[in-house]
Design a protein around this motif. Sequence first.
Motif, PDB file in Angstrom:
ATOM      1  N   LEU A 186     -23.893 -34.378  10.462  1.00 20.29           N
ATOM      2  CA  LEU A 186     -23.123 -33.407   9.680  1.00 20.29           C
ATOM      3  C   LEU A 186     -24.007 -32.256   9.229  1.00 20.29           C
ATOM      4  O   LEU A 186     -25.192 -32.442   8.948  1.00 20.29           O
ATOM      5  CB  LEU A 186     -22.538 -34.087   8.437  1.00 20.29           C
ATOM      6  N   THR A 214     -16.153 -33.127   2.272  1.00 26.60           N
ATOM      7  CA  THR A 214     -17.380 -32.470   1.827  1.00 26.60           C
ATOM      8  C   THR A 214     -17.496 -31.029   2.316  1.00 26.60           C
ATOM      9  O   THR A 214     -18.521 -30.390   2.085  1.00 26.60           O
ATOM     10  CB  THR A 214     -18.617 -33.245   2.343  1.00 26.60           C
ATOM     11  N   ASP A 215     -16.475 -30.509   2.997  1.00 24.76           N
ATOM     12  CA  ASP A 215     -16.499 -29.158   3.574  1.00 24.76           C
ATOM     13  C   ASP A 215     -17.668 -28.974   4.539  1.00 24.76           C
ATOM     14  O   ASP A 215     -18.281 -27.913   4.603  1.00 24.76           O
ATOM     15  CB  ASP A 215     -16.563 -28.075   2.486  1.00 24.76           C
ATOM     16  N   ALA A 216     -17.987 -30.037   5.276  1.00 29.37           N
ATOM     17  CA  ALA A 216     -19.084 -29.988   6.243  1.00 29.37           C
ATOM     18  C   ALA A 216     -18.525 -29.831   7.651  1.00 29.37           C
ATOM     19  O   ALA A 216     -17.314 -29.923   7.866  1.00 29.37           O
ATOM     20  CB  ALA A 216     -19.913 -31.265   6.143  1.00 29.37           C
ATOM     21  N   LEU A 217     -19.424 -29.602   8.585  1.00 26.94           N
ATOM     22  CA  LEU A 217     -19.059 -29.491   9.993  1.00 26.94           C
ATOM     23  C   LEU A 217     -19.676 -30.661  10.749  1.00 26.94           C
ATOM     24  O   LEU A 217     -20.828 -31.025  10.510  1.00 26.94           O
ATOM     25  CB  LEU A 217     -19.576 -28.182  10.580  1.00 26.94           C
ATOM     26  N   VAL A 218     -18.908 -31.253  11.646  1.00 23.62           N
ATOM     27  CA  VAL A 218     -19.418 -32.333  12.483  1.00 23.62           C
ATOM     28  C   VAL A 218     -20.170 -31.690  13.640  1.00 23.62           C
ATOM     29  O   VAL A 218     -19.597 -30.952  14.429  1.00 23.62           O
ATOM     30  CB  VAL A 218     -18.274 -33.231  13.003  1.00 23.62           C
ATOM     31  N   ALA A 277     -16.030 -34.896   6.837  1.00 23.78           N
ATOM     32  CA  ALA A 277     -16.133 -33.437   6.956  1.00 23.78           C
ATOM     33  C   ALA A 277     -15.136 -32.740   6.041  1.00 23.78           C
ATOM     34  O   ALA A 277     -15.483 -31.765   5.366  1.00 23.78           O
ATOM     35  CB  ALA A 277     -15.912 -33.014   8.407  1.00 23.78           C
ATOM     36  N   LYS A 278     -13.906 -33.233   5.985  1.00 24.49           N
ATOM     37  CA  LYS A 278     -12.900 -32.622   5.105  1.00 24.49           C
ATOM     38  C   LYS A 278     -13.246 -32.837   3.638  1.00 24.49           C
ATOM     39  O   LYS A 278     -13.066 -31.945   2.815  1.00 24.49           O
ATOM     40  CB  LYS A 278     -11.517 -33.199   5.404  1.00 24.49           C
ATOM     41  N   ALA A 323     -15.528 -39.364  10.816  1.00 19.79           N
ATOM     42  CA  ALA A 323     -16.247 -38.086  10.780  1.00 19.79           C
ATOM     43  C   ALA A 323     -15.355 -36.984  10.224  1.00 19.79           C
ATOM     44  O   ALA A 323     -15.803 -36.167   9.417  1.00 19.79           O
ATOM     45  CB  ALA A 323     -16.743 -37.717  12.173  1.00 19.79           C
ATOM     46  N   ASP A 324     -14.087 -36.978  10.635  1.00 17.07           N
ATOM     47  CA  ASP A 324     -13.153 -35.972  10.119  1.00 17.07           C
ATOM     48  C   ASP A 324     -12.919 -36.137   8.619  1.00 17.07           C
ATOM     49  O   ASP A 324     -12.854 -35.153   7.882  1.00 17.07           O
ATOM     50  CB  ASP A 324     -11.824 -36.037  10.863  1.00 17.07           C
ATOM     51  N   ARG A 376     -23.856 -28.623   6.651  1.00 19.81           N
ATOM     52  CA  ARG A 376     -23.203 -27.680   5.746  1.00 19.81           C
ATOM     53  C   ARG A 376     -24.283 -26.779   5.165  1.00 19.81           C
ATOM     54  O   ARG A 376     -25.294 -27.259   4.659  1.00 19.81           O
ATOM     55  CB  ARG A 376     -22.468 -28.395   4.612  1.00 19.81           C
TER      56      ARG A 376
END
Length: 96
Positions: free
Chosen positions: A83, A69-73, A66-67, A62-63, A85
């Motif tokens: 996810l 794709t600049d998304a938030l878990v 997220a890193k 997940a990390d 964004r």
Amino acid sequence: MLTGKQKRYLRKEAHHLSPVFQVGKSGINKNMLDQIDETLEKRELIKVSVLQNNFEDKHDLADQIAKGTDALVVQIIGNIIVLYRESVEKNQIELP
């Protein structure tokens, strides 16, 4: 960073969604990150399924996603990663 209220709202919105991507034993690669990035731009909120033949930690996966794709878990429940964004062009979800 999301507040607790925003996470609860996003979990509610994601409940009915089906996983769009599956992470198998080959893990995450650049092509998959690009596809997830495009899908997040269109949908803002997605689910990613981690298959049982993948032996990496779900939180690490997940990390990485997220890193990349600049998304938030939003949530990791079972083998599902949620996810979020915010879309630049198609902002559909209004956070509380």
